[in-house]
Design a protein around this motif. Structure first.
Motif, PDB file in Angstrom:
ATOM      1  N   PRO A  74       0.762  -1.128   0.048  1.00 18.47           N
ATOM      2  CA  PRO A  74      -0.084   0.023  -0.123  1.00 18.47           C
ATOM      3  C   PRO A  74       0.759   1.210   0.008  1.00 18.47           C
ATOM      4  CG  PRO A  74      -0.645  -1.187   1.914  1.00 18.47           C
ATOM      5  CD  PRO A  74       0.481  -2.019   1.195  1.00 18.47           C
ATOM      6  N   GLY A  75       0.231   2.297  -0.587  1.00 18.87           N
ATOM      7  CA  GLY A  75       0.967   3.658  -0.583  1.00 18.87           C
ATOM      8  C   GLY A  75       1.254   4.285   0.657  1.00 18.87           C
ATOM      9  N   GLU A  76       0.634   4.092   1.741  1.00 21.82           N
ATOM     10  CA  GLU A  76       0.843   4.477   3.088  1.00 21.82           C
ATOM     11  C   GLU A  76       2.399   4.067   3.555  1.00 21.82           C
ATOM     12  OE1 GLU A  76      -1.168   0.937   6.070  1.00 21.82           O
ATOM     13  OE2 GLU A  76      -2.256   2.307   4.851  1.00 21.82           O
ATOM     14  N   LEU A  77       2.808   2.898   3.086  1.00 23.60           N
ATOM     15  CA  LEU A  77       4.101   2.672   3.293  1.00 23.60           C
ATOM     16  C   LEU A  77       5.219   3.545   2.756  1.00 23.60           C
ATOM     17  CD1 LEU A  77       4.365  -1.154   3.672  1.00 23.60           C
ATOM     18  CD2 LEU A  77       4.271   0.452   5.409  1.00 23.60           C
ATOM     19  N   GLY A  78       4.942   4.174   1.561  1.00 24.33           N
ATOM     20  CA  GLY A  78       5.526   5.042   0.766  1.00 24.33           C
ATOM     21  C   GLY A  78       5.722   6.380   1.036  1.00 24.33           C
ATOM     22  N   ARG A  79       5.258   6.964   2.481  1.00 25.23           N
ATOM     23  CA  ARG A  79       5.366   7.993   2.924  1.00 25.23           C
ATOM     24  C   ARG A  79       6.824   7.927   3.734  1.00 25.23           C
ATOM     25  NH1 ARG A  79       1.115  10.409   6.633  1.00 25.23           N
ATOM     26  NH2 ARG A  79       2.540  11.625   7.812  1.00 25.23           N
ATOM     27  N   TRP A  80       7.761   8.885   3.237  1.00 26.22           N
ATOM     28  CA  TRP A  80       9.004   8.642   3.812  1.00 26.22           C
ATOM     29  C   TRP A  80       9.590   9.869   4.388  1.00 26.22           C
ATOM     30  CZ3 TRP A  80      10.883   3.772   4.047  1.00 26.22           C
ATOM     31  CH2 TRP A  80      10.142   2.783   3.022  1.00 26.22           C
ATOM     32  N   TYR A  81       9.027  10.287   5.310  1.00 24.39           N
ATOM     33  CA  TYR A  81       9.570  11.856   5.839  1.00 24.39           C
ATOM     34  C   TYR A  81      10.671  11.270   6.734  1.00 24.39           C
ATOM     35  CZ  TYR A  81      10.073  15.726   9.155  1.00 24.39           C
ATOM     36  OH  TYR A  81      10.621  16.554   9.801  1.00 24.39           O
ATOM     37  N   ARG A  82      11.804  12.144   6.642  1.00 25.38           N
ATOM     38  CA  ARG A  82      12.925  11.891   7.707  1.00 25.38           C
ATOM     39  C   ARG A  82      13.339  13.441   7.864  1.00 25.38           C
ATOM     40  NH1 ARG A  82      17.670   9.183   4.420  1.00 25.38           N
ATOM     41  NH2 ARG A  82      17.741  10.576   2.975  1.00 25.38           N
ATOM     42  N   THR A  83      14.102  13.464   9.226  1.00 26.55           N
ATOM     43  CA  THR A  83      14.523  14.657   9.708  1.00 26.55           C
ATOM     44  C   THR A  83      15.862  15.185   8.949  1.00 26.55           C
ATOM     45  OG1 THR A  83      15.807  13.745  11.302  1.00 26.55           O
ATOM     46  CG2 THR A  83      13.452  14.334  12.016  1.00 26.55           C
ATOM     47  N   GLY A  84      16.660  14.210   8.251  1.00 25.71           N
ATOM     48  CA  GLY A  84      17.824  14.789   7.957  1.00 25.71           C
ATOM     49  C   GLY A  84      18.981  14.379   8.568  1.00 25.71           C
ATOM     50  N   THR A  85      18.747  13.911   9.692  1.00 27.03           N
ATOM     51  CA  THR A  85      19.829  13.550  10.877  1.00 27.03           C
ATOM     52  C   THR A  85      20.270  12.184  10.672  1.00 27.03           C
ATOM     53  OG1 THR A  85      18.889  15.117  12.532  1.00 27.03           O
ATOM     54  CG2 THR A  85      20.374  13.282  13.360  1.00 27.03           C
ATOM     55  N   PHE A  86      21.469  11.611  10.475  1.00 26.06           N
ATOM     56  CA  PHE A  86      21.998  10.406  10.722  1.00 26.06           C
ATOM     57  C   PHE A  86      23.329  10.380  11.281  1.00 26.06           C
ATOM     58  CE2 PHE A  86      24.102  12.298   7.052  1.00 26.06           C
ATOM     59  CZ  PHE A  86      25.443  11.849   7.189  1.00 26.06           C
ATOM     60  N   PHE A  87      23.343   9.167  11.727  1.00 27.48           N
ATOM     61  CA  PHE A  87      24.583   8.682  12.629  1.00 27.48           C
ATOM     62  C   PHE A  87      25.374   7.754  11.706  1.00 27.48           C
ATOM     63  CE2 PHE A  87      21.334   9.987  15.169  1.00 27.48           C
ATOM     64  CZ  PHE A  87      21.651  10.807  16.009  1.00 27.48           C
TER      65      PHE A  87
END
Length: 144
Positions: A74-87
């Motif tokens: 389903p398309g709901e799994l395709g919403r991919w917001y992230r903050t830009g922070t990674f480690f």
């Protein structure tokens, strides 16, 4: 023996993995994985109902998973917001897709990737509570 990856390698994987998934660019996505890569995620059980283990080994198996998942889920799994922070420490890359976003709730995931020689060698996806509830619903649909 694999060497540590450079900061540029890590940033490349961080940016390109996200961009290729959002664009559903399987070839671009697969270019980021080593031939003998391992992928671990419970989504394997939902995207490939005949699977009994949430782990795949080798680029061909991972390709088949992404091809099935990006085509069927389903398309709901395709919403991919992230903050830009990674480690990263040069060998491992980690970031979050948080539940709470400016547009409301989304599937919550943490991506953990062991990176060697500029490629993803081992990729683990940890699902939060919202994501887990979605997986239960997807698994039920896939099995009916």
């Amino acid at each position: 023996m694999h060497s540590d990856s450079t900061e540029a390698d890590i940033r490349h994987i961080y940016e390109q993995w996200h961009q290729t998934v959002v664009a559903r660019d399987i070839d671009g996505l697969m270019a980021l994985y080593a031939e003998d890569a391992i992928l671990e995620t419970p989504l394997i059980l939902a995207a490939m109902p005949s699977s009994t283990v949430g782990m795949l080994e080798g680029k061909a198996a991972i390709h088949a998973f992404f091809a099935a998942g990006l085509r069927k889920l389903p398309g709901e799994l395709g919403r991919w917001y992230r903050t830009g922070t990674f480690f990263s420490n040069g060998r491992q890359l980690t970031w979050e897709y948080p539940r709470d976003t400016p547009q409301g709730n989304q599937i919550d995931l943490v991506e953990v990737m062991d990176v060697a020689d500029g490629l993803i060698a081992h990729h683990r996806v940890y699902w939060g509570w919202t994501g887990f509830q979605s997986l239960l619903g997807i698994r039920s649909l896939a099995m009916s």
